[in-house]
Each structure stands twice: as structure tokens, then as C-alpha cells.
Design a protein around this motif. Structure first.
Motif, PDB file in Angstrom:
ATOM      1  N   GLU A 109     -39.153  -8.324 -14.580  1.00 28.02           N
ATOM      2  CA  GLU A 109     -38.963  -7.610 -13.325  1.00 28.02           C
ATOM      3  C   GLU A 109     -38.761  -6.126 -13.620  1.00 28.02           C
ATOM      4  N   LYS A 159     -27.242 -15.853  -1.227  1.00 25.33           N
ATOM      5  CA  LYS A 159     -28.220 -16.121  -0.171  1.00 25.33           C
ATOM      6  C   LYS A 159     -28.322 -14.919   0.765  1.00 25.33           C
ATOM      7  N   GLU A 186     -32.738 -17.469   7.364  1.00 30.82           N
ATOM      8  CA  GLU A 186     -32.636 -17.182   5.941  1.00 30.82           C
ATOM      9  C   GLU A 186     -33.846 -16.359   5.487  1.00 30.82           C
ATOM     10  N   VAL A 187     -33.646 -15.454   4.533  1.00 28.83           N
ATOM     11  CA  VAL A 187     -34.709 -14.607   3.978  1.00 28.83           C
ATOM     12  C   VAL A 187     -34.782 -14.888   2.473  1.00 28.83           C
ATOM     13  N   PRO A 188     -35.519 -15.939   2.076  1.00 28.68           N
ATOM     14  CA  PRO A 188     -35.540 -16.337   0.651  1.00 28.68           C
ATOM     15  C   PRO A 188     -36.090 -15.252  -0.266  1.00 28.68           C
ATOM     16  N   SER A 189     -37.013 -14.425   0.248  1.00 28.80           N
ATOM     17  CA  SER A 189     -37.635 -13.395  -0.588  1.00 28.80           C
ATOM     18  C   SER A 189     -36.690 -12.247  -0.908  1.00 28.80           C
ATOM     19  N   GLY A 190     -35.644 -12.091  -0.097  1.00 25.26           N
ATOM     20  CA  GLY A 190     -34.745 -10.957  -0.285  1.00 25.26           C
ATOM     21  C   GLY A 190     -35.365  -9.637   0.124  1.00 25.26           C
ATOM     22  N   ARG A 191     -36.446  -9.676   0.904  1.00 25.25           N
ATOM     23  CA  ARG A 191     -37.158  -8.462   1.318  1.00 25.25           C
ATOM     24  C   ARG A 191     -36.811  -8.135   2.772  1.00 25.25           C
ATOM     25  N   LYS A 208     -35.384  -1.260  -4.723  1.00 25.82           N
ATOM     26  CA  LYS A 208     -34.642  -2.442  -5.152  1.00 25.82           C
ATOM     27  C   LYS A 208     -33.154  -2.127  -5.302  1.00 25.82           C
ATOM     28  N   ARG A 261     -28.884 -10.932  -8.015  1.00 23.46           N
ATOM     29  CA  ARG A 261     -30.088 -11.130  -7.215  1.00 23.46           C
ATOM     30  C   ARG A 261     -30.532  -9.781  -6.680  1.00 23.46           C
TER      31      ARG A 261
END
Length: 720
Positions: A545, A569, A578-583, A668, A713
Motif C-alpha cells: 500500500e 469498521k 457500512e462503508v467496507p472500502s473506507g472511501r 489517505k 485501517r
């Protein structure tokens, strides 16, 4: 153009060598920057490429600049003209070249699709320029839309620039950046990913960039290195491309190099004849002897045009040629026959009268990373045919010239006998200068190494003499060698060998998968190159990353602790989804929950977020939420316990931190969750602080070995 910075090599208005006044910064690169300057004597514009200060004293990079300067010998209107290298009084090295006024092909790509007609014109123009480079054994290796400029916006005046990683394919020459991958993934030929490059790689890249400009968008080649490798072995989709451009691109971009056009002459012949592959090739010309040799008298009055040595044209089919064309074909046959008779010694007394050369050099090479090749001089046509057949069997190439020299009568037999012995080696090189030979190579077979070393340490076949130098290599790659490189290239926290090789290392076909974090895309590419240098034919995947410099600073100071079952989360504050991508996009409200696992009942949990701007926000503990012991956070609850640390904006209250994405700080951010057996810091940290202050505090407490686990995360903020 780019905006200048105070630390740049040159500033607007600087005058170089009392002649060239800097007018603008055109672009920045990893090792050099490019400026536009004006000759104050003639008024002519030039481009100035300057090595960055940290590289100007490095001999390896000075070789790069010198080799790029040498490309000035390639003279064609479609190839940028280079002048010379100079050094400033401060020690900076710069290279002068033509300044080309006009949009880059990358700019045209951004503007949308180009017409098939314009692209055919462009392809012909660029192919003519690359032919001039290839004729001098120079392969560009980095063709992409940003390396082609349309002078005056005209496809017919296209100019290829930036030969900074070009490869010299002359016998014995070294490439500018080695044999490893060079170029851009989107336009690189499949074989370049494993370090193999020749003129056919430029043909592929030219076809790929033309297809991109026809569509008006860059190729989608995959989201990670593994997908890139897989997609590169598939034919490009040209279903919507009109003829004859479609057939041209299909043949230029075939994944297998042998299925492509084999040289730029074939590309140009196809374009000139509207896609008719059966056209009479201009390549059917016997090459004249070297300039130092006497020129024999021609058999006919026809004058063959000079051209590089290539294969004969296909025989014309009945009914498909005009009378005039048949006369031309007959003239070529007569010329070819006359030259062949001269080279074969049929005129005179029957003895071949090949041009004399000194030294009489032949290099036969079979390295692991590029195709086999045989280059140099041979004494007769039979040996030339035999060597060509051998190289074809190895998937290689030849560039052999018939000549006479100071060699023993049994030279052909002796050389072929040595060749039979060295072929079983994993990689090898047989270099001959007259009767003196040198064998180098490596093998994993200790018995073969001992046998060949014993044989060639004594008498050589016939009249040959020489030396042998072989090394024994292992079938396995020691994981410690990879770890050594990971330690060298880690610039943003630890890098890990994810597929855990066995005790003896990586097997012959076992891939190498690296995970972790790196500071830049250049860091990824440099690490990829370094590992591929020792990986032989193994696939190398860098699944790292890329973080920004601030995140990397903290990464290097974080405690060396294992991850745990603590979960982080993300959800949307407005919808609760929920936003699994974290975007998250601008104006969205990220909600963050930390889930305490069932087995975690003691200790202290600290949660911080490192913003993209370099500010650390302490979500817990803070002045509004002082008690961060696991016992207090559980509030008597058993099992998995969700713990909200960033709230919806409509729930903002004392001790409850809530925030929205601001367009001024996109990128980020990193959520850091530390579980410690005692309070992490001796006193409460402020609600916000600099990354430097946070890392210093972490460093002070690291010696106390408080931290039991570390979980992180990434949260991504974007415009759209």
C-alpha cells in the motif's frame, strides 16, 4: 508545465553557460527535471534535462546521461535531436536537446478519441523514426503517449522524445538501466515485464498507444501486478477499430513477439500498401560489405539501395503484379544472385573472397533474462546457417556477417564443438576474438560444472585457446536474500514476504509476494526491480500500500506489536450504511467503530487518527473521554462489544468527536488502535497534535514495552 519551487535546480531567468536562459519548467521526473530555455545568441528554443543534485555525482547516473547524449547519432525528423552534456559550476549535469512546440500525445488522449486516418499518419511517421533508431540498434523501451509530441499539432510531424531508458542492442553493450523491466505497464510489451526487450517491444508499445488514442482513454490493465501479468498475455481488444487500422494494430500488439511484425520495415510496408501483406518487401536487398572492405563490381547495372540485413521477400503470386513491378523484382533477383555469387567465391578462382576484418569477433550468448543471440563474424555460409538454426532452436536471434580473419582452418569445427558443450548450462556466454575464447556461465548441476571446468582448464578443441569461468547456483532462492532487500528498500514501515517460503527458500517456479507499505510508486518500482534481479524467472508481486510521507513517518515509529482481533469498521453518518472500502467523498460524515473481541477483558485501548494533512486526532482517550480501560469501556457487557469513537455529526456532543470530509485535505488517513497493559502515555495527550509530536511520545514509551497489539485501517477521502 509545472510550477517552479525554491529548491529546484534552476530558477526562471537563470542563464546556463552564458547562453541559455531558463524560461519555464516543463516537467519533473524521478531523477531529472526538464526546462525550456532560449539561446540568447540565436533566439532558438531548447529543452534542458538536468540531473537532480543527489544524482549528479553518481557515476551510474552520469552514464545514463552520456548514453542518452549518444542517441544524437540517430538522425531523423521524427526523433528528438540531442546536443551535449554540460556541468554547472555547482556540479549539476544537464543535457541539451531540441524543444518541440506542440501538444503531447497524452494531451490529445485527454481531449478524446483521434481519427483512424490521423493515427495511421502518426503510426507511419513514428515508425520511420523508430526504424532509424533500430537501425543503430537503439530500442526506446518506454513508448507511451507522453513520449510523443505533435509538432504544430500535426500527426505527420510527430517527434519521439525521452530516450532516457533506451537500450543499446549492439553486441556487448549494456542497457542503460539493465535488462530488467523498463517502461510503463499500460503500454509495455508482455515480454518487458520479465526483462526481455528488442525492437518488437517498441512495435507493441506503439500499437498499444495508438489504440489508446483511438479510444481516447488509457488502457485498463488491472488493479495489481498479478492482474497486469495476466492481462498482458491476452490480445488487445480491437473489435471497434476500422480497417486497415484494426489489422495493423492486431499484428503490432500480438502478445507473442514472434506473431508480431518483426521490424519497422514490415510495419511501414503494411501501412504503405493499405494492409496488403503480400506487397513486395523493400527488405530484399543484399547488404554491401563493410566500408573497410573492397567493393566488388556489380553483375548488373541496377543499383541496390542500402538497407539492413533482413530476410528475402515472399515470391510474388501470379496475376497480382504489374509488368513494371515484375521488372523491379527481376532486377532484385539479379542483384541478389550476383551478390551471392560474389560472396560464394564463384568469380575468380573459387575461393570465397569475404571482406577481411580485424579483430575477428563472435559472441554467442544465452542469458537467463533475454533471448539467446549470436553476433559477429563467421568464415562461411555453412557456419552462418548452422548458428542461425541453433539460435532459432533457443528462441534467439543472429546478426552474423561473412568475413575473413586471422583464424585457424578448423575454427568453425572447433567453435561448434565448444558450443555443444556449453549449451546444457543454465546461462552461458561464448566470446571469441580470433582463436582466443572465453566461456562464462552458471549451472545448478555441480557435476556438469566440474566436468566443463576440468575439460577447458586444459586443452581446447583444435587451434582454440582460452579461459572458462563458471559458477554454481542453487535451485532455490534464499529468503534471507529477499529480506536483505526488503530492509534496504523499506521506507514506510516493515515489508513482509507474505507467502512464507520453506526452510530452503523459494523453489524454481515459486512466486515471491511482498506485502506492507511504501512511500511512493517509485519505491514500489525500485523494489520490484531489485527483487527481480535476484529472482531468476520467478514471478514477483509487490502488493504494498502506498502511503503519504506523513503516514510513513508514523509508520516508522509505531511499536513493533502484532495485530489482534480488534476490528475497525466504517459507516456513513447520514445513512448508517457500512462503508467496507473506507472511501468517503467530500461532505460525507465518516463514523468509526472499534469492536472489542470477546476474549479481551483487560488493559487499555487508545484510538487515534492520523489525518492526511499530518495532524493526529486522539479519539480516545481525550479530555472528553478520559477513561479508556477495557473494563470501563465494556460497562459490564460480555462478548464482542462495539465502541463508537467517531460519531454522526447530528450526535456531536461533549466527548463525542464527529467530522466531515473537507476538500482541502484529500487522500489517505490512518486509524491507529493500540492495546496496552497500562495507560499508553504518562499524561493526557492534547485533542490534536502534530505527527512529529505523536511519534516522539510513542518513541519514549516504546522502551517500556507497554503495547500488546497494534491494529490499523486506512480511511480514504476523495473528491468523487
Amino acid at each position: 508545465m509545472s510550477d517552479p519551487r525554491p529548491g529546484d535546480a534552476f530558477q526562471i531567468g537563470d542563464v546556463l553557460n552564458n547562453t541559455y536562459r531558463i524560461e519555464a519548467l516543463l516537467g519533473r521526473g524521478g531523477t531529472s527535471d526538464v526546462y525550456r530555455a532560449r539561446n540568447e545568441i540565436s533566439g532558438r528554443l531548447v529543452a534542458v534535462k538536468v540531473l537532480k543534485a543527489e544524482f549528479s555525482g553518481n557515476d551510474d547516473y552520469l552514464v545514463l546521461m552520456t548514453r542518452e547524449e549518444e542517441i544524437r547519432e540517430v538522425r531523423h525528423d521524427a526523433i528528438v535531436r540531442y546536443a551535449e552534456n554540460n556541468r554547472t559550476s555547482e556540479g549539476l549535469v544537464y543535457l541539451l536537446m531540441d524543444y518541440i512546440e506542440g501538444p503531447g500525445l497524452d494531451q490529445k488522449l485527454d481531449e478524446g478519441p483521434m481519427s483512424a486516418e490521423d493515427l495511421l499518419i502518426l503510426c507511419k511517421r513514428v515508425s520511420e523514426g523508430l526504424k532509424a533508431a533500430h537501425d543503430r540498434s537503439i530500442v526506446h523501451r518506454d513508448l507511451s503517449p507522453d513520449n510523443i509530441i505533435l509538432r504544430n499539432g500535426n500527426p505527420a510531424e510527430a517527434v519521439v522524445i525521452d530516450f532516457g531508458i533506451a537500450k543499446d542492442t549492439n553486441p556487448g553493450a549494456e542497457t542503460i538501466v539493465g535488462n530488467e523491466f523498463a517502461g510503463k505497464y499500460a503500454y509495455a510489451a508482455p515480454e518487458q515485464l520479465s526483462g526481455n526487450t528488442d525492437a518488437r517491444s517498441d512495435i507493441y508499445s506503439l500499437g498499444a498507444l495508438i489504440l489508446a488514442n483511438f479510444r481516447g482513454k488509457s488502457p485498463d490493465i488491472g488493479a495489481n501486478p498479478m492482474e497486469v501479468v495476466q492481462n498482458k498475455n491476452k490480445p488487445l481488444d480491437t473489435a471497434d477499430v476500422p480497417e486497415p487500422l484494426k489489422s495493423l494494430l492486431d499484428k503490432m500488439t500480438a502478445p507473442v513477439p514472434g506473431d508480431r511484425f518483426q521490424n519497422m520495415n514490415e510495419v511501414l510496408a503494411f501501412i504503405r500498401n493499405g494492409g496488403n501483406d503480400e506487397s513486395l518487401s523493400e527488405e530484399t536487398i543484399i547488404v554491401p560489405p563493410p566500408k573497410t572492405a573492397p567493393t566488388p563490381k556489380p553483375v548488373t547495372e541496377a543499383k541496390p539501395a542500402p538497407a539492413p540485413p533482413v530476410t528475402s521477400a515472399p515470391t510474388p503470386q501470379a496475376g497480382k503484379r504489374s509488368g513494371g513491378l515484375m521488372v523491379v523484382a527481376l532486377a532484385i533477383v539479379l542483384i541478389g544472385g550476383g551478390a551471392a555469387a560474389w560472396f560464394g567465391g564463384l568469380f575468380g578462382e573459387g575461393t570465397p573472397k569475404f571482406p577481411p576484418v580485424d579483430p575477428f569477433v563472435l559472441v554467442i550468448d544465452n542469458p537467463e533474462t533475454v533471448p539467446a543471440s549470436a553476433n559477429g563474424f563467421v568464415p562461411n555460409a555453412k557456419m552462418k546457417e548452422e548458428l542461425t538454426a541453433r539460435m532459432n532452436d533457443l528462441g534467439g536471434t543472429t546478426d552474423l556477417t561473412l568475413a575473413t580473419g586471422d583464424i585457424v582452418p578448423s575454427w568453425q569445427t572447433d567453435v561448434m564443438a565448444v558450443l555443444d558443450d556449453v549449451v546444457p548450462l543454465d546461462e552461458w556466454r561464448l566470446a571469441l576474438t580470433g582463436n582466443d575464447a572465453q566461456i562464462t556461465g552458471s549451472t545448478t548441476d555441480s557435476e556438469l560444472l566440474a566436468s566443463l571446468t576440468a575439460k577447458y582448464s586444459g586443452d581446447w578443441p583444435g587451434g582454440l585457446t582460452g579461459d572458462i569461468e563458471l559458477t554454481l547456483t542453487s535451485l532455490f532462492l534464499d529468503a534471507a536474500e529477499v529480506d536483505f532487500l526488503l530492509a534496504q528498500y523499506a521506507d514506510c514501515g516493515p515489508l513482509i514476504q507474505a507467502n512464507s517460503p520453506g526452510p530452503v527458500g523459494y523453489g524454481p517456479e515459486e512466486p515471491i509476494l511482498i506485502t506492507g507499505t511504501l512511500a511512493t510508486a517509485d519505491s514500489v518500482e525500485s523494489l520490484q526491480d531489485a527483487i527481480e534481479d535476484i529472482a531468476d524467472d520467478r514471478i514477483v508481486v509487490i502488493d504494498a500500500e502506498i502511503l503519504n510521507s506523513t503516514l510513513c513517518l508514523v509508520e516508522n515509529y509505531l511499536p513493533q506489536a502484532p495485530s489482534s482481533e480488534i476490528e475497525i469498521k466504517f459507516s456513513d453518518g447520514a445513512t448508517g450504511q457500512e462503508v467496507p472500502s473506507g472511501r468517503f467523498l467530500v461532505n460525507q460524515n465518516p463514523v468509526i467503530d472499534v469492536v472489542i473481541p470477546a476474549g479481551l477483558t483487560t488493559g487499555y485501548i487508545s484510538v487515534s487518527i492520523l489525518d492526511v494533512s499530518g495532524v493526529v486526532y486522539h479519539l480516545m482517550p481525550n479530555l472528553g473521554r478520559v477513561n479508556n480501560s477495557v473494563e470501563a469501556l465494556r460497562e459490564g457487557r460480555n462478548g464482542r462489544v462495539p465502541l463508537r469513537v467517531a460519531f454522526p455529526t447530528n450526535e456531536r456532543a461533549e466527548g463525542k468527536i464527529a467530522f466531515s470530509i473537507d476538500s482541502s485535505a484529500l487522500g489517505k488517513s490512518k486509524i491507529i488502535v493500540l492495546h496496552s497493559y497500562a495507560p499508553l502515555f504518562r499524561q493526557m495527550r492534547p485533542g490534536t497534535e502534530s505527527a512529529l509530536g505523536y511519534t516522539e511520545a510513542l518513541s519514549e514509551r516504546a522502551a517500556d514495552d507497554l503495547v500488546e497489539s497494534l491494529d490499523t485501517r486506512i480511511l480514504i477521502s476523495a473528491e468523487k
